[in-house]
Design a protein around this motif. Structure first.
Motif, PDB file in Angstrom:
ATOM      1  N   MET A   1       0.849  -1.175   0.000  1.00 19.31           N
ATOM      2  CA  MET A   1       0.000   0.000   0.000  1.00 19.31           C
ATOM      3  C   MET A   1       0.895   1.239   0.000  1.00 19.31           C
ATOM      4  SD  MET A   1      -3.219   0.548   2.580  1.00 19.31           S
ATOM      5  CE  MET A   1      -4.406  -0.624   1.979  1.00 19.31           C
ATOM      6  N   VAL A   6      -1.779   4.890   3.041  1.00 19.67           N
ATOM      7  CA  VAL A   6      -1.600   4.688   4.478  1.00 19.67           C
ATOM      8  C   VAL A   6      -1.975   5.954   5.228  1.00 19.67           C
ATOM      9  CG1 VAL A   6       0.075   4.254   6.315  1.00 19.67           C
ATOM     10  CG2 VAL A   6       0.173   2.906   4.215  1.00 19.67           C
ATOM     11  N   LYS A  51      -5.962  -4.371   7.227  1.00 13.55           N
ATOM     12  CA  LYS A  51      -5.524  -4.060   5.866  1.00 13.55           C
ATOM     13  C   LYS A  51      -4.055  -4.397   5.625  1.00 13.55           C
ATOM     14  CE  LYS A  51      -8.902  -0.422   5.181  1.00 13.55           C
ATOM     15  NZ  LYS A  51      -9.116   0.963   4.766  1.00 13.55           N
ATOM     16  N   TRP A  52      -3.305  -4.575   6.694  1.00 14.42           N
ATOM     17  CA  TRP A  52      -1.869  -4.804   6.543  1.00 14.42           C
ATOM     18  C   TRP A  52      -1.444  -6.094   7.224  1.00 14.42           C
ATOM     19  CZ3 TRP A  52      -3.691   0.032   8.206  1.00 14.42           C
ATOM     20  CH2 TRP A  52      -3.646   1.024   7.223  1.00 14.42           C
ATOM     21  N   LYS A  53      -0.423  -6.714   6.664  1.00 12.71           N
ATOM     22  CA  LYS A  53       0.166  -7.911   7.259  1.00 12.71           C
ATOM     23  C   LYS A  53       1.498  -7.516   7.878  1.00 12.71           C
ATOM     24  CE  LYS A  53      -1.844 -11.152   4.014  1.00 12.71           C
ATOM     25  NZ  LYS A  53      -1.575 -12.146   2.987  1.00 12.71           N
ATOM     26  N   ASP A  56       4.506  -8.323   5.736  1.00 16.44           N
ATOM     27  CA  ASP A  56       4.778  -7.501   4.549  1.00 16.44           C
ATOM     28  C   ASP A  56       5.416  -6.166   4.919  1.00 16.44           C
ATOM     29  OD1 ASP A  56       3.687  -9.481   2.993  1.00 16.44           O
ATOM     30  OD2 ASP A  56       1.738  -8.505   2.786  1.00 16.44           O
ATOM     31  N   ASN A  57       4.775  -5.447   5.817  1.00 14.84           N
ATOM     32  CA  ASN A  57       5.274  -4.143   6.243  1.00 14.84           C
ATOM     33  C   ASN A  57       4.590  -3.768   7.553  1.00 14.84           C
ATOM     34  OD1 ASN A  57       6.246  -1.568   6.571  1.00 14.84           O
ATOM     35  ND2 ASN A  57       5.294  -0.731   4.736  1.00 14.84           N
ATOM     36  N   PRO A  60       2.894   0.504   8.819  1.00 14.04           N
ATOM     37  CA  PRO A  60       1.534   1.058   8.861  1.00 14.04           C
ATOM     38  C   PRO A  60       0.757   0.605  10.103  1.00 14.04           C
ATOM     39  CG  PRO A  60       2.023   0.310   6.651  1.00 14.04           C
ATOM     40  CD  PRO A  60       3.144  -0.159   7.539  1.00 14.04           C
TER      41      PRO A  60
END
Length: 121
Positions: A1, A6, A51-53, A56-57, A60
């Motif tokens: 994203m 973000v 919305k975020w893993k 992954d990152n 956020p």
């Protein structure tokens, strides 16, 4: 994203949690209003955090949890400890933050790290 997405999501989260806090303030301290706030707070947080893993990152998510902690802290005077959800939400938020901190890269942008540290103090 992208960073822009973000930023927009974090702003929307901030606005939504602020609105929940304002509604709680209008209702006053009660078991019912505390329970309703906790339920809606968690639903809102899951909506944005989902919305975020972490793999992954995680950055956020750090922003999301920072906003969540700041808003929960502001609402805390209007929440009663007689509502078991008040302590449960705080415990889960602390656990989620701890898990996230364990996954953070070695270098977190200075401003983001400072904001997080300030909100947990």
């Amino acid at each position: 994203m992208a960073d822009r997405e973000v930023g927009a999501d974090v702003k929307n989260l901030t606005d939504n949690l602020r609105e929940l806090g304002n509604e709680l303030l209008e209702l006053g301290v009660s078991v019912q209003s505390s329970g309703d706030y906790c339920q809606r707070f968690c639903q809102t947080l899951v909506q944005y955090a989902g919305k975020w893993k972490i793999s992954d990152n995680p950055l956020p998510l750090l922003e999301v949890y920072t906003v969540a902690i700041q808003n929960y802290s502001k609402a805390r005077p209007c929440l009663t400890a007689e509502c078991e959800n008040v302590c449960f939400v705080l415990d889960r938020l602390a656990l989620s933050c701890t898990e996230l901190l364990l996954c953070l890269p070695e270098e977190v942008p200075g401003t983001l790290w400072e904001q997080f540290q300030a909100c947990v103090q």
